[in-house]
Design a protein around this motif. Structure first.
Motif, PDB file in Angstrom:
ATOM      1  N   UNK A  22       0.856  -1.187   0.000  1.00 48.52           N
ATOM      2  CA  UNK A  22       0.000   0.000   0.000  1.00 48.52           C
ATOM      3  C   UNK A  22       0.890   1.235   0.000  1.00 48.52           C
ATOM      4  N   UNK A  23       0.670   2.145  -0.971  1.00 44.84           N
ATOM      5  CA  UNK A  23       1.470   3.374  -1.066  1.00 44.84           C
ATOM      6  C   UNK A  23       0.732   4.550  -0.462  1.00 44.84           C
ATOM      7  N   UNK A  24       1.483   5.476   0.121  1.00 41.52           N
ATOM      8  CA  UNK A  24       0.825   6.587   0.823  1.00 41.52           C
ATOM      9  C   UNK A  24       1.245   7.968   0.308  1.00 41.52           C
ATOM     10  N   UNK A  25       1.705   8.033  -0.951  1.00 35.99           N
ATOM     11  CA  UNK A  25       1.977   9.346  -1.560  1.00 35.99           C
ATOM     12  C   UNK A  25       0.647  10.093  -1.694  1.00 35.99           C
ATOM     13  N   UNK A  26       0.633  11.345  -1.254  1.00 31.76           N
ATOM     14  CA  UNK A  26      -0.556  12.199  -1.298  1.00 31.76           C
ATOM     15  C   UNK A  26      -1.667  11.747  -0.343  1.00 31.76           C
ATOM     16  N   UNK A  27      -1.333  10.886   0.600  1.00 39.72           N
ATOM     17  CA  UNK A  27      -2.290  10.608   1.678  1.00 39.72           C
ATOM     18  C   UNK A  27      -2.065  11.692   2.736  1.00 39.72           C
ATOM     19  N   UNK A  48       4.499   1.551   1.733  1.00 42.21           N
ATOM     20  CA  UNK A  48       5.535   2.351   1.075  1.00 42.21           C
ATOM     21  C   UNK A  48       5.303   3.825   1.381  1.00 42.21           C
ATOM     22  N   UNK A  49       6.212   4.428   2.184  1.00 38.86           N
ATOM     23  CA  UNK A  49       6.114   5.855   2.482  1.00 38.86           C
ATOM     24  C   UNK A  49       7.441   6.508   2.109  1.00 38.86           C
ATOM     25  N   UNK A 194      -1.249   4.485 -13.134  1.00 37.05           N
ATOM     26  CA  UNK A 194      -1.094   5.720 -13.902  1.00 37.05           C
ATOM     27  C   UNK A 194      -1.514   6.953 -13.116  1.00 37.05           C
ATOM     28  N   UNK A 195      -1.585   6.808 -11.801  1.00 38.68           N
ATOM     29  CA  UNK A 195      -1.956   7.904 -10.886  1.00 38.68           C
ATOM     30  C   UNK A 195      -3.320   8.495 -11.239  1.00 38.68           C
ATOM     31  N   UNK A 233       2.310  -1.117  -5.191  1.00 40.91           N
ATOM     32  CA  UNK A 233       1.671  -0.647  -3.936  1.00 40.91           C
ATOM     33  C   UNK A 233       0.746   0.502  -4.294  1.00 40.91           C
ATOM     34  N   UNK A 234      -0.415   0.147  -4.900  1.00 44.29           N
ATOM     35  CA  UNK A 234      -1.376   1.180  -5.278  1.00 44.29           C
ATOM     36  C   UNK A 234      -1.839   1.961  -4.058  1.00 44.29           C
TER      37      UNK A 234
END
Ligand code: NDP
Length: 278
Positions: A22-27, A48-49, A194-195, A233-234
């Motif tokens: 699980x990715x946390x970019x922009x969380x 993934x942070x 693709x964000x 890690x969506x």
């Protein structure tokens, strides 16, 4: 609910990594504890942070609250560009560990090469020391092109365990992934969906495969990654989509479907260029 069976891949240093996380970019930092708690409840064990996401504290609080044994989790964070260099990298891992409330991370990455400041090899040597100290189990890089990878391989005694790069059907970076495969570097895909910046999930090839398998377009794209051995890690803020994104281990795309999705390559980078991001 049964916990989804996420496969483990073996890194070049012998440690293992869950292939889906699980990715946390922009969380949002204020929302991170709740959202990561959702992900852990839904069976994710790999998070993934990055220092620059400013949400390591929230990830750490969710981990602490979960009660999940540390050895069952795989936590990645990243050295930010402004912290590259020997002393600053050592200080940065200590700060990240403090924010995460952890004694070690499973994977520590150089976030971008930033060739203009020419500190990525020095930083890589610092990451080798960080690994030796036990503060990171494994070390790797992110957004590295072939020249950057070759330089750290030639200039150190450690081959990066992973290279985390922008990768989705419209932008596949085959030169970089082929180099990784030839040198024992696993590829991690960032922006695997693709964000959401171009209508990947509306591509007819993908929606047709989704209908055929009774799955969503996002699940088909994630399968395309997984069947090629890529780590994903969506990110999602929605509990429903977080659940959907890990529910991808009960179907398989045919070779023809994988090839048709691969044919969607169109040089469609959605994020920053590794030679330009500072
Ligand atoms: P993703 O490709 O994971 O896309 C995230 C977007 O897709 C969000 O807008 C999300 O919306 C949407 N989405 C998620 N699941 C679904 C679904 N099932 N159906 C429809 N839409 C969906 O992009 P990221 O940039 O977040 O990449 C993943 C991770 O990679 C990051 O979180 C980060 O950990 C890492 N990363 C690393 C970078 C680097 O330089 N190393 C750069 C960028 C990312 P919603 O939240 O509303 O569901």
């Amino acid at each position: 609910m049964t916990t989804p069976q996420v496969p483990n891949l073996t890194l070049n240093d012998g440690h293992t990594i869950p292939q889906l996380g699980f990715g946390v970019f922009l969380v949002d930092p204020q929302e991170t504890e709740r959202i990561v708690t959702d992900a852990l409840e839904l069976g994710y064990r790999h998070i993934d942070t990055a220092a620059i996401y400013r949400n390591e504290e929230g990830v750490g609080r969710a981990i602490a609250k979960s009660g999940i044994p540390r050895e069952e989790l795989f936590i990645t964070t990243k050295l930010w560009n402004g912290d590259q260099g020997t002393e600053s990298a050592h200080a940065a891992i200590d700060t990240s560990l403090e924010k995460l409330g952890l004694d070690y991370v499973d994977l520590y990455l150089i976030h971008w090469p930033v060739p203009a400041q020419d500190k990525y090899l020095e930083s890589w040597l610092a990451l080798e020391q960080i690994k030796a100290s036990g503060k990171a189990r494994s070390i790797g890089v992110s957004n590295f092109l072939v020249d950057h990878l070759q330089r750290v391989i030639d200039g150190s005694s450690t081959v990066p365990a992973v290279n985390q790069i922008e990768l989705h059907p419209a932008y596949q970076q085959r030169e970089v992934t082929d180099f990784g495969q030839a040198n024992g570097i696993l590829t991690e895909a960032w922006g695997p969906l693709g964000q959401g910046k171009y209508p990947l999930l509306e591509e007819p090839i993908i929606t047709a495969a989704a209908s055929k398998h009774g799955k969503s377009a996002a699940q088909v794209v994630l399968r395309w990654h997984l069947q090629q051995g890529t780590i994903v890690f969506p990110k999602s803020n929605s509990r429903e989509r977080i659940a959907e994104n890990i529910d991808v281990f009960d179907f398989e795309l045919s070779d023809a479907e994988v090839q048709a999705i691969t044919a969607l390559e169109r040089g469609g980078r959605v994020g920053g260029h590794p030679l330009e991001v500072k």
